[in-house]
Enzyme design. Structure first.
Site, PDB file in Angstrom:
ATOM      1  N   ASP A 290       0.836  -1.200   0.000  1.00 26.61           N
ATOM      2  CA  ASP A 290       0.000   0.000   0.000  1.00 26.61           C
ATOM      3  C   ASP A 290       0.876   1.256   0.000  1.00 26.61           C
ATOM      4  O   ASP A 290       2.086   1.190  -0.208  1.00 26.61           O
ATOM      5  CB  ASP A 290      -0.955  -0.051   1.197  1.00 26.61           C
ATOM      6  CG  ASP A 290      -2.261   0.702   0.961  1.00 26.61           C
ATOM      7  OD1 ASP A 290      -2.257   1.682   0.187  1.00 26.61           O
ATOM      8  OD2 ASP A 290      -3.280   0.319   1.553  1.00 26.61           O
ATOM      9  N   ASP A 403      -6.139   2.747  -6.721  1.00 25.29           N
ATOM     10  CA  ASP A 403      -7.065   3.077  -5.639  1.00 25.29           C
ATOM     11  C   ASP A 403      -7.649   4.472  -5.841  1.00 25.29           C
ATOM     12  O   ASP A 403      -7.078   5.318  -6.535  1.00 25.29           O
ATOM     13  CB  ASP A 403      -6.330   3.008  -4.295  1.00 25.29           C
ATOM     14  CG  ASP A 403      -7.269   2.822  -3.114  1.00 25.29           C
ATOM     15  OD1 ASP A 403      -8.479   2.611  -3.341  1.00 25.29           O
ATOM     16  OD2 ASP A 403      -6.792   2.873  -1.973  1.00 25.29           O
ATOM     17  N   GLU A 406     -12.715   6.613  -8.133  1.00 25.84           N
ATOM     18  CA  GLU A 406     -14.103   7.013  -8.454  1.00 25.84           C
ATOM     19  C   GLU A 406     -14.169   8.244  -9.377  1.00 25.84           C
ATOM     20  O   GLU A 406     -15.075   8.247 -10.224  1.00 25.84           O
ATOM     21  CB  GLU A 406     -14.870   7.297  -7.166  1.00 25.84           C
ATOM     22  CG  GLU A 406     -15.096   6.095  -6.290  1.00 25.84           C
ATOM     23  CD  GLU A 406     -13.852   5.709  -5.488  1.00 25.84           C
ATOM     24  OE1 GLU A 406     -13.741   4.554  -5.091  1.00 25.84           O
ATOM     25  OE2 GLU A 406     -12.978   6.579  -5.287  1.00 25.84           O
ATOM     26  N   GLU A 408     -12.248   9.718  -5.829  1.00 20.79           N
ATOM     27  CA  GLU A 408     -12.816   9.865  -4.496  1.00 20.79           C
ATOM     28  C   GLU A 408     -13.322  11.277  -4.244  1.00 20.79           C
ATOM     29  O   GLU A 408     -14.389  11.461  -3.667  1.00 20.79           O
ATOM     30  CB  GLU A 408     -11.792   9.470  -3.436  1.00 20.79           C
ATOM     31  CG  GLU A 408     -12.367   9.523  -2.041  1.00 20.79           C
ATOM     32  CD  GLU A 408     -11.546   8.771  -1.027  1.00 20.79           C
ATOM     33  OE1 GLU A 408     -10.876   9.441  -0.228  1.00 20.79           O
ATOM     34  OE2 GLU A 408     -11.587   7.524  -1.016  1.00 20.79           O
ATOM     35  N   ASP A 471     -14.549  -0.129   0.959  1.00 26.51           N
ATOM     36  CA  ASP A 471     -14.132  -0.142   2.363  1.00 26.51           C
ATOM     37  C   ASP A 471     -15.235  -0.655   3.280  1.00 26.51           C
ATOM     38  O   ASP A 471     -15.828   0.077   4.083  1.00 26.51           O
ATOM     39  CB  ASP A 471     -13.704   1.266   2.782  1.00 26.51           C
ATOM     40  CG  ASP A 471     -12.468   1.737   2.039  1.00 26.51           C
ATOM     41  OD1 ASP A 471     -11.727   0.883   1.514  1.00 26.51           O
ATOM     42  OD2 ASP A 471     -12.234   2.956   1.973  1.00 26.51           O
TER      43      ASP A 471
END
Length: 791
Positions: A290, A403, A406, A408, A471
């Site tokens: 990560d 990651d 969207e 986000e 999540d």
């Protein structure tokens, strides 16, 4: 025949779903073109074309607008079926062998049927409001509706108004109206789908006002939709994925076990985790690193996109060392470049970011810091971003985690090269996945990409995206949501939808029962990837002895099932069929099954009923009537069509095998690098009610892109014939012209044999009277072999 069709059409128009008609739209003229029909009305024109006999595409072009032919989802070119066109004084008919379109002239009305079965009709059709453009339809009162992307609403999504705006829902549990991955796609229990082929944000209203109305609303863009139909659920999904693209077959290692958390802070810690799996002899195929690979802190470093050498001093050697062990390295990336990152100056000076109204890089704050966002629609920005991936792929990185895609945080007034944020928001992840897919084809054509992302669009499966469900809360409620999400997304083409096993968010105190039940469910979801915030370790090697033992058993079963699972992956690649299938795929007219996700099929032959609540001692399970079923662990037989109360066990979840099924398995291996089918355990579940049955196993090198199309494959075909006195098992192979097939040692294990066989000519065998199983060792030479068993 013509009169029969007219009668059915009149009946359809008068009694089924045409409750409303558009009196304001006036038919003017029709053009029967080579590839479509063009209908002119007083306020615009319709273009209607048959893409093939199962798919009709309809576009409305309002007066004064120009047709935009660009679709982000559709790749299937029209097969130029010349629809059978006819006209009467009152109606127009545009028919294929499958889908039939009826246009009523006055009042104006378009309706759709499939093989004379009514589907749906336009209600008002196109409507323009002050802020949106609308397409609405009449639907029947009884149909169950699915789709709209990933949500937690219950399997029947009718009655909801679904926002089409990809947005993360942190810590969700048993209800989530809006999540990371939305799609303008609706499927009906009448076995048809409507895909609204338009990218900008909007809403999908699934009869929220209870007026038998399906409604699509958007801020702008194309007024194009496809009506897709099929003879059954598998056929419908195959037709939809023919339209929007098939998922490429991933590398075999992708079906193995992942180590992942948020996150590994140092190279030393990362190496120690891999070592722990080795010492515990728990299979492992990949480790995901990560955001600490590029920064020591959670905030302020996103966008560095370089190994932090203080924490990871020898990354190339680390990756190479892992690869020698059979463990692949995956790195996280995000599309945000913080103003405090090492790359900010470079990307801002090169105009690679989304802009404000003055043409400057759009800067804004979000959780990780002050940021800009890569303009993925800018070819120059795409090239820059891809070169980052290319650099690390050359270093040995085997896959990528994209990651926050969207995106986000994505302000509405931010401007991309091809439109405003709201116009392209829902296709940002789609374009990102496309960039990676195209980059691999160009620079690494001999590698199958691994692309893990949580946001996309209709058809993103064609770019090889592996989606996960965001999540989720680390709770029983979080687990309960997962079968619904995965089943729904599999129906919508995204067959690799899966969850962070064990849950991601919250839950500071470990619930070992929850953790093990989630991992046991994970054996039968497409990707096996425990992942969580680091307050509670997601890796089984850090748990107590009992939990480690239970997790190890689940992971070992996952590896034993690799031949079966890889064959499911191949089936998905070829036909679009999901791994996880609702039970209504078996009984499409069963109203209770149409709304249930309690149990599901894992492929065609295995039925799974995950344990989704704490302390469950027994579970009620329906077994479809299409066949009898056998308990995977005890071999106990259950009659098809029955509902059984099954006692639960701590070391597995209820799992059943279809009577007549062939289940190919292997012994446990530490990584898929050791995989082969030279020593195969072929389980056959004999059922006296099945006179014959079939199975197959697909195999290739697990790495070459398009191996099947290149002839670098083998398919083992299995067949059973039961005549009463004899059970005959036939083995045969289809071997690609460029594949070197090995001879095989096959241990054929036949379950549910009630007595010791009288004779098996030319084969030795072992009979187990306690289990009623028969074991026959076979030297298989890649040509047809027949085993004739006298019962």
């Amino acid at each position: 025949m013509r009169n029969i069709y007219l009668f059915i059409t009149i009946l359809f128009l008068s009694s089924t779903i045409l409750f409303s008609q558009n009196s304001k739209r006036i038919f003017e003229e029709i053009k029967n073109n080579e590839s479509n029909i063009e209908i002119k009305t007083n306020d615009g024109k319709y273009l209607i074309k048959a893409i093939n006999e199962n798919i009709i595409e309809t576009t409305f072009i309002p007066q004064g607008e120009i047709f935009n032919a660009n679709s982000h989802a559709v790749i299937l070119k029209s097969e130029f079926i010349k629809g059978d066109f006819s006209e009467t004084k009152t109606h127009l008919y545009y028919n294929t062998k499958g889908v039939k379109v009826t246009i009523q002239k006055t009042p104006f009305q378009i309706s759709y049927a499939y093989k004379n079965k009514p589907l749906l009709s336009e209600k008002n059709g196109y409507i323009k409001t002050d802020s949106t453009e609308v397409l609405d339809f009449n639907i029947s009162t009884e149909e169950v509706l699915y789709g709209g992307g990933a949500r937690v609403l219950g399997m029947n999504r009718r009655g909801n108004r679904l926002q089409l705006y990809n947005r993360a829902h942190y810590g969700y549990e048993t209800r989530s109206e809006l999540m990371n991955y939305t799609m303008p796609l609706v499927l009906s229990s009448k076995i048809y789908a409507v895909h609204f082929d338009n990218a900008p944000i909007g809403f999908l209203d699934l009869d929220s006002e209870k007026t038998n109305t399906l409604c699509y609303e958007t801020i702008s863009g194309r007024k194009t939709y496809q009506v897709i139909a099929g003879d059954n659920w598998q056929n419908l999904i195959e037709n939809y994925t023919n339209l929007t693209g098939k998922q490429p077959l991933p590398s075999r290692w992708v079906l193995g076990n992942f180590a992942s958390r948020m996150g590994y802070h140092t190279e030393k810690e990362t190496r120690e985790v891999v070592q722990k799996f080795e010492e515990a002899q728990i299979p492992l195929d990949a480790i995901i690193i990560d955001l600490y690979w590029f920064g020591a802190d959670l905030k302020g470093t996103m966008g560095n996109l370089e190994f932090l050498r203080d924490s990871f001093p020898t990354p190339k050697k680390m990756i190479a060392d892992f690869k020698k062990k059979g463990v692949k390295t995956i790195l996280v990336t995000e599309p945000f470049i913080l103003t405090t990152s090492k790359k900010w100056k470079e990307v801002s000076e090169q105009n690679l970011l989304g802009k404000d109204s003055l043409g400057n890089p759009y800067r804004y704050d979000f959780y990780f810091g002050n940021t800009g966002i890569i303009d993925i629609f800018n070819p120059k920005a795409k090239d820059w971003f891809w070169n980052i991936y290319k650099k690390y792929n050359q270093m040995g990185v085997s896959g990528w985690w994209g990651d926050l895609g969207e995106p986000e945080v994505h302000p509405s007034d931010l401007i991309h090269t091809t439109g405003t944020a709201d116009q392209v928001h829902n296709i940002y992840g789609h374009e990102w996945a496309k960039m990676l897919s195209e980059g691999y084809k160009k620079d690494f054509p001999d590698q199958r990409p691994f692309v893990l992302m949580r946001a996309g669009y209709s058809g993103t499966q064609k770019y090889g995206m592996i989606p996960w469900s965001g999540d989720v809360n680390r709770s029983w409620g979080g687990l309960q949501a997962q079968p619904e999400i995965a089943l729904q997304m599999g129906m919508q083409g995204m067959a690799y939808m899966h969850s962070d096993l064990g849950g991601f968010a919250g839950g500071e105190i470990l619930d070992s029962d929850l953790y093990t039940r989630w991992l046991q469910y994970g054996v039968f979801q497409p990707i096996f990837r425990p992942h969580a915030q680091e307050s509670v370790a997601p890796e089984p090697v850090f748990h107590d002895k009992k939990t480690i033992a239970l997790a190890k058993k689940a992971i070992e079963l996952r590896y034993q099932l690799l031949p079966y699972n890889y064959t499911l992956a191949f089936e998905n690649n070829q036909k679009g069929t999901p791994f996880m299938r609702p039970l209504f795929f078996e009984e499409s007219d069963d109203l209770a099954l149409q709304t249930s996700s309690k149990s599901y099929l894992w492929g065609k032959e295995i039925l799974v009923s995950p344990i989704l609540k704490s302390g469950i001692k027994e579970q009620e399970i329906y077994l479809p009537k299409s066949s009898d079923w056998f308990d995977f662990y005890s071999d106990k037989k259950y009659k098809g069509g029955s509902t059984e109360l099954i006692k639960t066990e701590t070391d597995h979840i209820p799992t059943f095998v279809r009577g007549g099924a062939f289940i190919p398995m292997i012994d446990v291996i530490q990584t898929t690098e050791s995989y082969n089918i030279d020593n195969l355990k072929l389980h056959y579940y004999f059922d006296t009610n099945r006179k014959n049955s079939y199975g197959e196993l697909y195999n290739d090198d697990g790495a070459t892109p398009n191996a099947f199309e290149k002839g670098k494959f083998e398919i083992l075909n299995f067949k059973s014939i039961h005549t009463g006195k004899y059970l005959v098992i036939e083995l045969d192979s289809e071997i690609g012209e460029n594949f070197n097939a090995h001879n095989k040692e096959i241990s054929l294990i036949i379950h549910n044999i009630s007595g010791k066989p009288k004779k098996i000519k030319n084969y030795k065998f072992e009979w187990n009277s306690d289990r009623n199983t028969l074991k026959i060792p076979i030297k298989y030479l890649n040509k047809k072999q027949t085993i004739k068993i006298k019962l």
